[in-house]
Design a protein around this motif. Structure first.
Motif, PDB file in Angstrom:
ATOM      1  N   ASP A  41      21.409  -7.357  26.640  1.00 40.85           N
ATOM      2  CA  ASP A  41      21.741  -6.045  27.214  1.00 40.85           C
ATOM      3  C   ASP A  41      22.386  -6.156  28.591  1.00 40.85           C
ATOM      4  N   ARG A  42      22.088  -7.215  29.318  1.00 37.87           N
ATOM      5  CA  ARG A  42      22.710  -7.399  30.632  1.00 37.87           C
ATOM      6  C   ARG A  42      24.123  -7.967  30.538  1.00 37.87           C
ATOM      7  N   HIS A  43      24.536  -8.333  29.335  1.00 35.61           N
ATOM      8  CA  HIS A  43      25.861  -8.945  29.158  1.00 35.61           C
ATOM      9  C   HIS A  43      26.650  -8.289  28.023  1.00 35.61           C
ATOM     10  N   PRO A  44      26.972  -7.011  28.151  1.00 31.84           N
ATOM     11  CA  PRO A  44      27.755  -6.347  27.093  1.00 31.84           C
ATOM     12  C   PRO A  44      29.136  -6.969  26.918  1.00 31.84           C
ATOM     13  N   GLU A  45      29.639  -7.607  27.954  1.00 32.65           N
ATOM     14  CA  GLU A  45      30.960  -8.229  27.880  1.00 32.65           C
ATOM     15  C   GLU A  45      31.004  -9.395  26.889  1.00 32.65           C
ATOM     16  N   TRP A  46      29.850  -9.899  26.479  1.00 32.68           N
ATOM     17  CA  TRP A  46      29.812 -10.995  25.515  1.00 32.68           C
ATOM     18  C   TRP A  46      29.943 -10.510  24.074  1.00 32.68           C
ATOM     19  N   HIS A  47      29.756  -9.219  23.846  1.00 36.55           N
ATOM     20  CA  HIS A  47      29.886  -8.623  22.503  1.00 36.55           C
ATOM     21  C   HIS A  47      29.022  -9.346  21.467  1.00 36.55           C
ATOM     22  N   LEU A  48      27.758  -9.544  21.817  1.00 41.21           N
ATOM     23  CA  LEU A  48      26.836 -10.243  20.929  1.00 41.21           C
ATOM     24  C   LEU A  48      26.270  -9.288  19.881  1.00 41.21           C
ATOM     25  N   ASP A  49      25.787  -9.856  18.798  1.00 38.65           N
ATOM     26  CA  ASP A  49      25.179  -9.092  17.710  1.00 38.65           C
ATOM     27  C   ASP A  49      23.704  -8.854  18.064  1.00 38.65           C
ATOM     28  N   ARG A  50      23.441  -7.710  18.696  1.00 39.49           N
ATOM     29  CA  ARG A  50      22.099  -7.395  19.189  1.00 39.49           C
ATOM     30  C   ARG A  50      21.077  -7.338  18.063  1.00 39.49           C
ATOM     31  N   ASP A  51      21.449  -6.735  16.931  1.00 40.99           N
ATOM     32  CA  ASP A  51      20.519  -6.638  15.805  1.00 40.99           C
ATOM     33  C   ASP A  51      20.146  -8.029  15.285  1.00 40.99           C
ATOM     34  N   PHE A  52      21.137  -8.896  15.205  1.00 38.10           N
ATOM     35  CA  PHE A  52      20.850 -10.265  14.767  1.00 38.10           C
ATOM     36  C   PHE A  52      19.904 -10.957  15.743  1.00 38.10           C
ATOM     37  N   VAL A  53      20.148 -10.828  17.032  1.00 43.45           N
ATOM     38  CA  VAL A  53      19.275 -11.464  18.023  1.00 43.45           C
ATOM     39  C   VAL A  53      17.851 -10.958  17.861  1.00 43.45           C
ATOM     40  N   ALA A  54      17.677  -9.645  17.671  1.00 47.47           N
ATOM     41  CA  ALA A  54      16.332  -9.081  17.500  1.00 47.47           C
ATOM     42  C   ALA A  54      15.646  -9.657  16.265  1.00 47.47           C
ATOM     43  N   GLU A  55      16.375  -9.721  15.158  1.00 45.09           N
ATOM     44  CA  GLU A  55      15.791 -10.248  13.923  1.00 45.09           C
ATOM     45  C   GLU A  55      15.477 -11.736  14.043  1.00 45.09           C
ATOM     46  N   ALA A  56      16.440 -12.501  14.492  1.00 45.41           N
ATOM     47  CA  ALA A  56      16.271 -13.953  14.562  1.00 45.41           C
ATOM     48  C   ALA A  56      15.200 -14.345  15.573  1.00 45.41           C
ATOM     49  N   ALA A  57      15.096 -13.631  16.672  1.00 47.09           N
ATOM     50  CA  ALA A  57      14.050 -13.925  17.654  1.00 47.09           C
ATOM     51  C   ALA A  57      12.663 -13.662  17.062  1.00 47.09           C
ATOM     52  N   MET A  58      12.543 -12.622  16.269  1.00 48.88           N
ATOM     53  CA  MET A  58      11.253 -12.346  15.618  1.00 48.88           C
ATOM     54  C   MET A  58      10.910 -13.407  14.573  1.00 48.88           C
ATOM     55  N   LEU A  59      11.918 -14.019  13.980  1.00 47.17           N
ATOM     56  CA  LEU A  59      11.692 -14.962  12.885  1.00 47.17           C
ATOM     57  C   LEU A  59      11.755 -16.433  13.289  1.00 47.17           C
ATOM     58  N   HIS A  60      12.033 -16.719  14.553  1.00 49.08           N
ATOM     59  CA  HIS A  60      12.303 -18.105  14.942  1.00 49.08           C
ATOM     60  C   HIS A  60      11.143 -19.070  14.663  1.00 49.08           C
ATOM     61  N   ASP A  61       9.918 -18.586  14.655  1.00 45.24           N
ATOM     62  CA  ASP A  61       8.737 -19.442  14.436  1.00 45.24           C
ATOM     63  C   ASP A  61       8.077 -19.210  13.086  1.00 45.24           C
ATOM     64  N   ILE A  62       8.764 -18.611  12.138  1.00 47.86           N
ATOM     65  CA  ILE A  62       8.141 -18.255  10.853  1.00 47.86           C
ATOM     66  C   ILE A  62       7.542 -19.460  10.127  1.00 47.86           C
ATOM     67  N   GLY A  63       8.002 -20.652  10.422  1.00 46.29           N
ATOM     68  CA  GLY A  63       7.516 -21.845   9.727  1.00 46.29           C
ATOM     69  C   GLY A  63       6.227 -22.442  10.249  1.00 46.29           C
ATOM     70  N   ILE A  64       5.617 -21.854  11.276  1.00 45.63           N
ATOM     71  CA  ILE A  64       4.422 -22.497  11.859  1.00 45.63           C
ATOM     72  C   ILE A  64       3.260 -22.606  10.881  1.00 45.63           C
ATOM     73  N   PHE A  65       3.138 -21.678   9.929  1.00 44.69           N
ATOM     74  CA  PHE A  65       1.996 -21.708   9.011  1.00 44.69           C
ATOM     75  C   PHE A  65       1.983 -22.965   8.134  1.00 44.69           C
ATOM     76  N   LEU A  66       3.112 -23.612   8.002  1.00 44.99           N
ATOM     77  CA  LEU A  66       3.217 -24.826   7.189  1.00 44.99           C
ATOM     78  C   LEU A  66       2.799 -26.082   7.956  1.00 44.99           C
ATOM     79  N   THR A  67       2.463 -25.924   9.233  1.00 47.36           N
ATOM     80  CA  THR A  67       2.115 -27.075  10.072  1.00 47.36           C
ATOM     81  C   THR A  67       0.612 -27.170  10.291  1.00 47.36           C
TER      82      THR A  67
END
Length: 185
Positions: A41-67
């Protein structure tokens, strides 16, 4: 554009919502997501996919249950260091290849093939360093939060403590972290 997903629905597919592992994962992931979105949000000039960042950040550790990480209620058989690669495999099977790359590349400041081979890490033998800005932002945000008890989950680590930690992993890791501090803070 990536396929869209409801991260909590997907997490519930693999975790019992009444479990401690679910609580730890979702609180940690919510903190990482908030920090990552603040950067976006502080860098609108980068034109990033905000929805993707929100989803991927929530899912980044989904594999921990297998450890094998009983301190965070994970009772799998794999070493914890594998959680990113394992989560990536899950997300690829779910049809989320771009999200999978975030899982695979988010550990520390990323793990190079050279580090994997030199240190003998039990990980696939390939480069696992974040490449896109979205991947780098999520990886950076993840550095600030631990998983574990309530204090670890809710307290943001200081930049200086993170620099010390990265210094322990080698100059390349410290340089990546410092470059992200300049770019994202």
């Amino acid at each position: 554009m990536s396929k869209r997903v409801d991260p909590l629905e997907l997490i519930r597919k693999y975790y019992d919502p009444a479990s401690e592992a679910y609580r730890i994962l979702t609180i940690h992931s919510e903190r990482v997501t908030a920090k990552a979105l603040d950067i976006v949000d502080r860098h609108p000039e980068w034109h990033l996919d905000r929805d993707f960042v929100a989803e991927a950040a929530m899912l980044h550790d989904i594999g921990i249950f297998l450890t094998d990480a009983p301190s965070i209620d994970c009772h799998g058989t794999e070493p914890y260091l594998m959680h990113g690669a394992l989560g990536a495999d899950l997300l690829r099977k779910e049809g989320l290849p771009r999200h999978a790359l975030v899982c695979e590349r988010h550990t520390g400041t990323g793990v190079t093939l050279e580090e994997i081979l030199r240190e003998g890490y039990e990980m696939p033998h390939r480069e696992m360093v974040p490449i896109t800005l979205e991947e780098q932002i999520i990886c950076f945000a993840d550095c600030f939060y631990s998983k574990g008890n309530v204090e670890k989950l809710t307290v943001e680590k200081s930049v200086e403590s993170l620099r010390e930690k990265q210094r322990g992993y080698g100059q390349d890791n410290l340089e990546r972290f410092d470059a992200w501090c300049t770019l994202f803070l």
